[in-house]
Enzyme design. Structure first.
Site, mmCIF file in Angstrom:
data_model
loop_
_atom_site.group_PDB
_atom_site.id
_atom_site.type_symbol
_atom_site.label_atom_id
_atom_site.label_comp_id
_atom_site.label_asym_id
_atom_site.label_seq_id
_atom_site.Cartn_x
_atom_site.Cartn_y
_atom_site.Cartn_z
ATOM 1 N N CYS A 190 12.776 1.991 9.772
ATOM 2 C CA CYS A 190 11.909 1.046 10.487
ATOM 3 C C CYS A 190 10.472 1.006 9.985
ATOM 4 O O CYS A 190 9.980 -0.056 9.597
ATOM 5 C CB CYS A 190 11.887 1.384 11.978
ATOM 6 S SG CYS A 190 13.494 1.175 12.733
HETATM 7 C C1 UDX Z 1 10.297 4.851 14.577
HETATM 8 C C2 UDX Z 1 9.525 4.626 15.883
HETATM 9 O O1 UDX Z 1 9.085 5.898 16.387
HETATM 10 C C3 UDX Z 1 10.387 3.898 16.916
HETATM 11 O O2 UDX Z 1 9.613 3.618 18.055
HETATM 12 C C4 UDX Z 1 10.892 2.593 16.301
HETATM 13 O O3 UDX Z 1 11.713 1.896 17.199
HETATM 14 C C5 UDX Z 1 11.633 2.872 15.004
HETATM 15 O O4 UDX Z 1 10.790 3.594 14.097
HETATM 16 P P1 UDX Z 1 12.084 6.615 13.709
HETATM 17 O O5 UDX Z 1 12.024 5.879 12.416
HETATM 18 O O6 UDX Z 1 13.424 7.001 14.238
HETATM 19 O O7 UDX Z 1 11.369 5.742 14.859
HETATM 20 O O8 UDX Z 1 11.251 7.946 13.493
HETATM 21 P P2 UDX Z 1 9.992 8.739 14.048
HETATM 22 O O9 UDX Z 1 10.496 9.881 14.827
HETATM 23 O O10 UDX Z 1 8.981 7.859 14.651
HETATM 24 O O11 UDX Z 1 9.445 9.324 12.641
HETATM 25 C C6 UDX Z 1 9.106 8.462 11.567
HETATM 26 C C7 UDX Z 1 8.718 9.220 10.317
HETATM 27 O O12 UDX Z 1 7.452 9.818 10.480
HETATM 28 C C8 UDX Z 1 9.647 10.353 9.903
HETATM 29 O O13 UDX Z 1 9.844 10.257 8.518
HETATM 30 C C9 UDX Z 1 8.910 11.624 10.279
HETATM 31 O O14 UDX Z 1 9.243 12.703 9.445
HETATM 32 C C10 UDX Z 1 7.463 11.187 10.076
HETATM 33 N N1 UDX Z 1 6.480 11.910 10.906
HETATM 34 C C11 UDX Z 1 6.585 11.882 12.258
HETATM 35 C C12 UDX Z 1 5.410 12.580 10.314
HETATM 36 O O15 UDX Z 1 5.287 12.614 9.083
HETATM 37 N N2 UDX Z 1 4.475 13.207 11.107
HETATM 38 C C13 UDX Z 1 4.558 13.185 12.463
HETATM 39 O O16 UDX Z 1 3.690 13.759 13.127
HETATM 40 C C14 UDX Z 1 5.651 12.521 13.064
#
Ligand code: UDX
Length: 427
Positions: free
Chosen positions: A264
């Site tokens: 996403c």
């Molecule tokens: C995201 C949104 O959170 C969600 O609301 C939307 O509907 C779809 O996209 P998702 O892709 O499942 O959800 O993952 P998320 O848990 O938000 O993490 C996204 C990315 O950010 C991951 O690659 C994670 O490793 C990274 N991340 C997350 C960081 O690098 N640092 C953080 O502090 C948190």
């Protein structure tokens, strides 16, 4: 209520099972035979926490159909949850949406009852009232907002906690232009107590993009601060903990490291950037957000070179392939960018992931042909001294890192405490 869900991917299946838990009857529709067979046997076709249990517990309360028109004919509401992928330029591929809309329209043509169509797929502002509405009207010969309902209702689910996120969301945003559709959707979600915001359809489409872009921005901000802290010898995690205690900022998405990947955030940021440009606006912040994220994999490889200046012929371990722990999804995973850089420089890569190997092999056949995959993470440690951590799987906290050089993009505490040489990306 009786609901059909068109597209039983991550969003569609979690949404549908969530609706079943809320007491509704659901018919899933998917064109992929493997997906249909999996749902028929109450098994999710991908890994998602709690979904298999819920599917087993609620067997009989949902069905799966190959024929979209039948599903529409036997339901009151149809959710469109098909994939809307975007390419490198941010252009969104609406072919799945077009096909779903035209089949729904054909079903509407012969339907006596009022039916509401809800777009849940992420689509650029204007798509539901332009593209989707036009196809529905042309194929059905009926008028939207009069003969049938049309709404937008984005998902905010995270993979790995999709069902939980569906059942207790921070908010539900209903994009409806008319009273009747608004009431139908409020009725549908009446058993969820979270705040509900009603806006018009186009505003709702924008809320989804702006939300994902903000989440990406928060992480990229943490990473930019993290990169400076690294240079200054400051622990950015402590800094960001202090920053996140301000309730206006909050502690979430402030873990600096390799950055964001997945199905996403990258595609939605690209599409929003494109929207800016198409409308004569410069996406100053978002372009930086994207660039900061792309740089992190490069920075990690540079750090690795402090220990192995020439990667040619060197065996490098990579722990983690998925875009985050707890999922089997490798879409736009930063692990891929790292591996690509390593093999471009002649390294021999041995990689491990507890859930993502199969998907990695089918999504990235180019690099998968060249690299070695380890069954268990211990094998990576046995076969090489130099290891990169790309995904913070909890099991990596159990490994013996003594005598190893670890370059960590995600902060695995055990490695930090016990490796012979440890380099954190932003700490
Ligand atoms: C995201 C949104 O959170 C969600 O609301 C939307 O509907 C779809 O996209 P998702 O892709 O499942 O959800 O993952 P998320 O848990 O938000 O993490 C996204 C990315 O950010 C991951 O690659 C994670 O490793 C990274 N991340 C997350 C960081 O690098 N640092 C953080 O502090 C948190």
């Amino acid at each position: 209520m009786k609901i059909s869900i068109v597209g039983a991917g991550h969003v569609g299946l979690a949404t549908g099972i969530g609706l079943v838990i809320l007491g509704h009857e659901v018919i899933f529709v998917d064109i992929n035979d493997n997906v249909v067979k999996a749902i028929e046997s109450a098994k999710p076709p991908f890994h998602e926490e709690g979904l298999e249990d819920a599917m087993e517990r609620h067997r009989g309360k949902y069905l799966v159909e190959r024929n979209l028109q039948n599903a529409v004919a036997s339901s009151e509401i149809t959710f469109i949850t098909v994939d809307t992928p975007s390419d490198d330029s941010g252009s969104v591929d609406l072919r799945n949406l077009a096909e779903a809309s035209s089949q729904i329209g054909r079903a509407l043509k012969n339907l006596e009852r009022y039916h509401t169509i809800v777009v849940k797929s992420t689509v650029p502002p204007g798509t539901t009232e332009g593209f989707v509405k036009i196809i529905l009207e042309n194929t059905s010969g009926k008028k939207a907002f009069i003969d049938f309902g049309l709404a937008m209702n984005p998902e905010f689910l995270r993979e790995g906690s999709a069902l939980r996120d569906f059942l207790s969301p921070d908010r539900i945003v209903i994009g409806a232009n008319d009273e009747r559709t608004r009431e139908i959707l409020e009725q549908l979600y009446r058993n969820i107590s979270s705040p509900k915001l009603v806006v018009d359809i186009e505003t709702d489409e924008m809320i989804k993009y702006a939300s994902n872009a903000f989440l990406a921005m928060k992480i990229s901000f943490a990473n930019e601060i993290g990169n400076l802290c690294k240079k200054l010898g400051i622990d950015s995690w402590k800094v960001l903990e202090g920053v996140g205690l301000d309730h206006r900022i909050g502690p979430y998405l402030l873990k600096s490291g390799l950055g964001w990947g997945g199905p996403c955030l990258p595609k939605d940021v690209r599409t929003l950037i494109r929207q800016f440009k198409q409308n004569g606006e410069e996406p100053l912040i978002l372009e930086a957000v994207y660039k900061v994220n792309k740089e992190q994999a490069y920075k990690l490889v540079q750090l690795l070179k402090k220990y192995v200046s020439n990667l040619k012929g060197r065996k490098i371990g990579v722990l983690g392939l998925t875009y985050k722990p707890g999922v089997d999804d490798v879409k736009e995973s930063i692990a891929y960018d790292i591996i690509k850089k390593l093999i471009d420089e002649g390294a021999h890569v041995i990689a491990h992931d507890p859930l993502g190997v199969q998907k990695f092999k089918s999504m990235y056949p180019d690099v998968s042909k060249i690299i070695e995959f380890a069954e268990v993470p211990e094998d990576v440690l046995k076969k090489t001294e130099i290891i990169v951590i790309a995904t913070e799987w909890p099991q990596y906290e159990e490994l013996d890192y003594s005598g190893k050089i670890i370059v960590d993009g995600r902060r695995v505490k055990k490695a930090e405490k016990t490796a012979a040489h440890y380099e954190g990306l932003c700490w």
